[in-house]
Design a protein around this motif. Structure first.
Motif, PDB file in Angstrom:
ATOM      1  N   ILE A 142       0.838  -1.202   0.000  1.00 56.67           N
ATOM      2  CA  ILE A 142       0.000   0.000   0.000  1.00 56.67           C
ATOM      3  C   ILE A 142       0.871   1.251   0.000  1.00 56.67           C
ATOM      4  CG2 ILE A 142      -1.681   1.341   1.330  1.00 56.67           C
ATOM      5  CD1 ILE A 142      -2.793  -1.361   2.345  1.00 56.67           C
ATOM      6  N   ALA A 143       1.912   1.250   0.849  1.00 51.08           N
ATOM      7  CA  ALA A 143       2.805   2.407   0.921  1.00 51.08           C
ATOM      8  C   ALA A 143       3.495   2.648  -0.417  1.00 51.08           C
ATOM      9  CB  ALA A 143       3.849   2.192   2.021  1.00 51.08           C
ATOM     10  N   MET A 144       3.934   1.585  -1.069  1.00 57.86           N
ATOM     11  CA  MET A 144       4.602   1.726  -2.353  1.00 57.86           C
ATOM     12  C   MET A 144       3.659   2.325  -3.391  1.00 57.86           C
ATOM     13  SD  MET A 144       6.567  -1.216  -4.593  1.00 57.86           S
ATOM     14  CE  MET A 144       7.476  -1.683  -3.116  1.00 57.86           C
ATOM     15  N   GLY A 145       2.417   1.860  -3.388  1.00 52.07           N
ATOM     16  CA  GLY A 145       1.434   2.388  -4.330  1.00 52.07           C
ATOM     17  C   GLY A 145       1.165   3.867  -4.097  1.00 52.07           C
ATOM     18  N   ILE A 146       1.033   4.268  -2.828  1.00 53.89           N
ATOM     19  CA  ILE A 146       0.783   5.671  -2.502  1.00 53.89           C
ATOM     20  C   ILE A 146       1.969   6.542  -2.904  1.00 53.89           C
ATOM     21  CG2 ILE A 146       0.482   7.305  -0.588  1.00 53.89           C
ATOM     22  CD1 ILE A 146      -1.145   5.149   0.842  1.00 53.89           C
ATOM     23  N   LEU A 171      -0.336   7.085   4.628  1.00 52.00           N
ATOM     24  CA  LEU A 171       1.111   6.855   4.606  1.00 52.00           C
ATOM     25  C   LEU A 171       1.706   7.044   5.999  1.00 52.00           C
ATOM     26  CD1 LEU A 171       2.984   6.142   2.218  1.00 52.00           C
ATOM     27  CD2 LEU A 171       3.651   8.528   2.141  1.00 52.00           C
ATOM     28  N   GLY A 172       1.267   8.086   6.702  1.00 49.49           N
ATOM     29  CA  GLY A 172       1.744   8.308   8.060  1.00 49.49           C
ATOM     30  C   GLY A 172       1.323   7.203   9.017  1.00 49.49           C
ATOM     31  N   SER A 173       0.106   6.705   8.837  1.00 48.02           N
ATOM     32  CA  SER A 173      -0.379   5.611   9.695  1.00 48.02           C
ATOM     33  C   SER A 173       0.437   4.346   9.481  1.00 48.02           C
ATOM     34  CB  SER A 173      -1.857   5.334   9.405  1.00 48.02           C
ATOM     35  OG  SER A 173      -2.656   6.458   9.721  1.00 48.02           O
ATOM     36  N   ILE A 174       0.789   4.065   8.228  1.00 50.76           N
ATOM     37  CA  ILE A 174       1.610   2.889   7.934  1.00 50.76           C
ATOM     38  C   ILE A 174       2.977   3.014   8.594  1.00 50.76           C
ATOM     39  CG2 ILE A 174       2.847   1.676   6.075  1.00 50.76           C
ATOM     40  CD1 ILE A 174       0.422   2.207   4.289  1.00 50.76           C
ATOM     41  N   VAL A 234       9.945  -1.338   6.479  1.00 54.06           N
ATOM     42  CA  VAL A 234       8.794  -0.684   5.850  1.00 54.06           C
ATOM     43  C   VAL A 234       8.589   0.713   6.431  1.00 54.06           C
ATOM     44  CG1 VAL A 234       6.296  -0.787   5.497  1.00 54.06           C
ATOM     45  CG2 VAL A 234       7.663  -2.869   5.311  1.00 54.06           C
ATOM     46  N   ALA A 235       8.726   0.834   7.751  1.00 55.56           N
ATOM     47  CA  ALA A 235       8.399   2.093   8.424  1.00 55.56           C
ATOM     48  C   ALA A 235       9.370   3.226   8.087  1.00 55.56           C
ATOM     49  CB  ALA A 235       8.373   1.876   9.939  1.00 55.56           C
ATOM     50  N   ILE A 236      10.654   2.939   8.015  1.00 57.15           N
ATOM     51  CA  ILE A 236      11.650   4.004   7.841  1.00 57.15           C
ATOM     52  C   ILE A 236      11.482   4.728   6.513  1.00 57.15           C
ATOM     53  CG2 ILE A 236      14.123   4.488   7.590  1.00 57.15           C
ATOM     54  CD1 ILE A 236      14.600   2.298   9.712  1.00 57.15           C
ATOM     55  N   PRO A 237      11.486   4.026   5.358  1.00 57.94           N
ATOM     56  CA  PRO A 237      11.288   4.764   4.099  1.00 57.94           C
ATOM     57  C   PRO A 237       9.899   5.383   3.981  1.00 57.94           C
ATOM     58  CG  PRO A 237      11.316   2.392   3.699  1.00 57.94           C
ATOM     59  CD  PRO A 237      11.748   2.598   5.103  1.00 57.94           C
ATOM     60  N   THR A 238       8.892   4.739   4.571  1.00 55.99           N
ATOM     61  CA  THR A 238       7.543   5.303   4.529  1.00 55.99           C
ATOM     62  C   THR A 238       7.480   6.619   5.289  1.00 55.99           C
ATOM     63  OG1 THR A 238       6.559   3.085   4.372  1.00 55.99           O
ATOM     64  CG2 THR A 238       5.115   4.869   5.060  1.00 55.99           C
ATOM     65  N   LEU A 239       8.114   6.674   6.449  1.00 56.36           N
ATOM     66  CA  LEU A 239       8.141   7.905   7.236  1.00 56.36           C
ATOM     67  C   LEU A 239       8.885   9.013   6.489  1.00 56.36           C
ATOM     68  CD1 LEU A 239       7.561   9.439   9.852  1.00 56.36           C
ATOM     69  CD2 LEU A 239       9.673   8.470  10.794  1.00 56.36           C
ATOM     70  N   VAL A 240      10.011   8.646   5.862  1.00 54.78           N
ATOM     71  CA  VAL A 240      10.783   9.632   5.096  1.00 54.78           C
ATOM     72  C   VAL A 240       9.941  10.214   3.963  1.00 54.78           C
ATOM     73  CG1 VAL A 240      12.751   9.924   3.539  1.00 54.78           C
ATOM     74  CG2 VAL A 240      13.032   8.638   5.670  1.00 54.78           C
ATOM     75  N   MET A 241       9.235   9.348   3.237  1.00 55.25           N
ATOM     76  CA  MET A 241       8.421   9.819   2.116  1.00 55.25           C
ATOM     77  C   MET A 241       7.216  10.622   2.598  1.00 55.25           C
ATOM     78  SD  MET A 241      10.299   8.964  -0.241  1.00 55.25           S
ATOM     79  CE  MET A 241       9.254   9.833  -1.399  1.00 55.25           C
ATOM     80  N   HIS A 242       6.662  10.266   3.750  1.00 55.74           N
ATOM     81  CA  HIS A 242       5.546  11.041   4.308  1.00 55.74           C
ATOM     82  C   HIS A 242       6.002  12.458   4.620  1.00 55.74           C
ATOM     83  CE1 HIS A 242       3.053  12.541   7.707  1.00 55.74           C
ATOM     84  NE2 HIS A 242       2.076  12.070   6.960  1.00 55.74           N
ATOM     85  N   ARG A 243       7.168  12.592   5.240  1.00 59.14           N
ATOM     86  CA  ARG A 243       7.719  13.925   5.533  1.00 59.14           C
ATOM     87  C   ARG A 243       7.988  14.694   4.247  1.00 59.14           C
ATOM     88  NH1 ARG A 243       6.919  15.013  10.930  1.00 59.14           N
ATOM     89  NH2 ARG A 243       7.668  13.288  12.238  1.00 59.14           N
ATOM     90  N   HIS A 244       8.537  13.998   3.262  1.00 60.50           N
ATOM     91  CA  HIS A 244       8.864  14.642   1.989  1.00 60.50           C
ATOM     92  C   HIS A 244       7.612  15.188   1.309  1.00 60.50           C
ATOM     93  CE1 HIS A 244      10.480  15.271  -2.036  1.00 60.50           C
ATOM     94  NE2 HIS A 244       9.526  14.501  -2.510  1.00 60.50           N
ATOM     95  N   PHE A 245       6.579  14.373   1.230  1.00 62.10           N
ATOM     96  CA  PHE A 245       5.349  14.802   0.557  1.00 62.10           C
ATOM     97  C   PHE A 245       4.636  15.902   1.340  1.00 62.10           C
ATOM     98  CE2 PHE A 245       5.377  10.394  -1.418  1.00 62.10           C
ATOM     99  CZ  PHE A 245       5.819  10.860  -2.639  1.00 62.10           C
ATOM    100  N   SER A 246       4.655  15.818   2.664  1.00 61.73           N
ATOM    101  CA  SER A 246       4.018  16.858   3.477  1.00 61.73           C
ATOM    102  C   SER A 246       4.701  18.198   3.240  1.00 61.73           C
ATOM    103  CB  SER A 246       4.091  16.492   4.963  1.00 61.73           C
ATOM    104  OG  SER A 246       3.353  15.314   5.228  1.00 61.73           O
ATOM    105  N   ARG A 247       6.023  18.188   3.205  1.00 57.61           N
ATOM    106  CA  ARG A 247       6.762  19.422   2.940  1.00 57.61           C
ATOM    107  C   ARG A 247       6.498  19.928   1.527  1.00 57.61           C
ATOM    108  NH1 ARG A 247       8.467  24.059   4.886  1.00 57.61           N
ATOM    109  NH2 ARG A 247      10.301  24.851   3.811  1.00 57.61           N
ATOM    110  N   ARG A 248       6.416  19.012   0.574  1.00 61.38           N
ATOM    111  CA  ARG A 248       6.167  19.410  -0.816  1.00 61.38           C
ATOM    112  C   ARG A 248       4.799  20.065  -0.956  1.00 61.38           C
ATOM    113  NH1 ARG A 248       8.585  18.833  -5.404  1.00 61.38           N
ATOM    114  NH2 ARG A 248       7.469  18.667  -7.379  1.00 61.38           N
ATOM    115  N   VAL A 249       3.794  19.521  -0.282  1.00 65.56           N
ATOM    116  CA  VAL A 249       2.455  20.102  -0.333  1.00 65.56           C
ATOM    117  C   VAL A 249       2.481  21.512   0.250  1.00 65.56           C
ATOM    118  CG1 VAL A 249       0.129  19.954   0.622  1.00 65.56           C
ATOM    119  CG2 VAL A 249       1.197  17.923  -0.343  1.00 65.56           C
TER     120      VAL A 249
END
Length: 217
Positions: A31-35, A120-123, A174-189
Motif C-alpha cells: 500500500i505504501a509503495m502504491g501511494i 502513509l503516516g499511519s503505515i 517498511v516504516a523508515i522509508p515510509t516515514l521519510v516519504m511522508h515527511r517529503h510529501f508533506s513538505r512538498r504540499v
C-alpha cells in the motif's frame, strides 16, 4: 529465470518464518509503495503550478480573449488554474470577494493534495508495532519451548528467535522509508500551496491595478 525463482523462494521462506504478522506488514508495504508512486506523479510541479499561467491569463483578459471556453480550459488545466478560476468568477464583486473565493477553492485543493498522506503516516506508525508484536510472539514461542522441552531443542528455539528478528526487521524496513516519504510529501504540499497562494494573490493585485506583471520567459 533461475535467479528470479531463487529470490521468490527466499522471500516466501522469510514470510513463512516470520509468522502471520508478516502478512499485514507485507500488505502495508505494498500500500505504501502504491501511494508513494501515485503521489510522485500527482505532485509534479508542472501539474500543480504551470509556469507563467498568471501572465497568460492576464494576456487573455487584456486582449479581450478571456471567454467561457478559456475559463473552462483554465479550470481544467491544473490545480492553480482551478484556484484562479474561482477568483475570476467573482472578479466583478471586488478584491475581497475574489480573495474569499480563492481561499475557499484553496482549502478544497489542499485536501486533494494531501490525499493518502494520512494513510502513509499511519503505515509508518503501525508497521513497527506489527514488527514488535511479531517479536513478542516469537519470544513467547521460545520461552514456551524452553518450559516444555528445555534448551535442548535447538531447532524450535531457532524458529522462535528467527520469527522475532524477522518481524522486527521487516517492520522497520517498511516504516523508515515510509516515514521519510511522508515527511517529503508533506513538505512538498506546503511549498506548493504557498506558491499557489502567491500566484493567486498576484493575479488579484494585477486585475485591480496594484501590481505590474512580468510576461517574459
Amino acid at each position: 529465470m533461475p535467479l528470479f525463482a531463487t529470490s521468490s523462494g527466499m522471500l516466501f521462506d522469510l514470510l513463512k518464518t516470520g509468522g502471520w504478522t508478516m502478512v499485514p506488514i507485507t500488505l502495508c508495504s505494498l500500500i505504501a509503495m502504491g501511494i508513494i508512486v501515485e503521489r510522485f506523479w500527482s505532485l509534479q510541479r508542472s501539474r500543480i503550478l504551470p509556469k507563467h499561467l498568471v501572465a497568460q491569463v492576464w494576456t487573455w483578459i487584456k486582449n479581450g480573449q478571456f471567454d467561457k471556453t478559456k475559463m473552462r480550459d483554465l479550470k481544467n488545466s491544473s490545480v492553480l488554474g482551478e484556484v484562479l478560476t474561482a477568483g475570476l468568477l467573482n472578479h466583478q464583486h471586488g478584491r475581497a470577494a475574489m480573495k474569499a473565493s480563492i481561499n475557499e477553492a484553496g482549502r478544497a485543493v489542499v485536501v486533494r493534495l494531501e490525499r493518502f498522506l494520512n494513510t502513509l503516516g499511519s503505515i509508518a506508525l503501525v508497521t513497527p508495532l506489527l514488527g514488535l508484536l511479531g517479536t513478542v510472539i516469537g519470544m513467547i514461542r521460545v520461552f514456551t519451548v524452553i518450559r516444555v522441552e528445555g534448551v535442548g531443542n535447538a531447532d524450535a528455539l531457532a524458529g522462535g528467535i528467527s520469527e522475532a528478528l524477522i518481524t522486527t526487521a521487516a517492520g522497520m524496513a517498511v516504516a523508515i522509508p515510509t516515514l521519510v516519504m511522508h515527511r517529503h510529501f508533506s513538505r512538498r504540499v506546503e511549498e506548493l500551496v504557498s506558491e499557489m497562494e502567491q500566484e493567486a494573490l498576484k493575479m488579484v493585485d494585477v486585475l485591480h491595478g496594484e501590481r505590474e506583471i512580468f510576461t517574459g520567459n
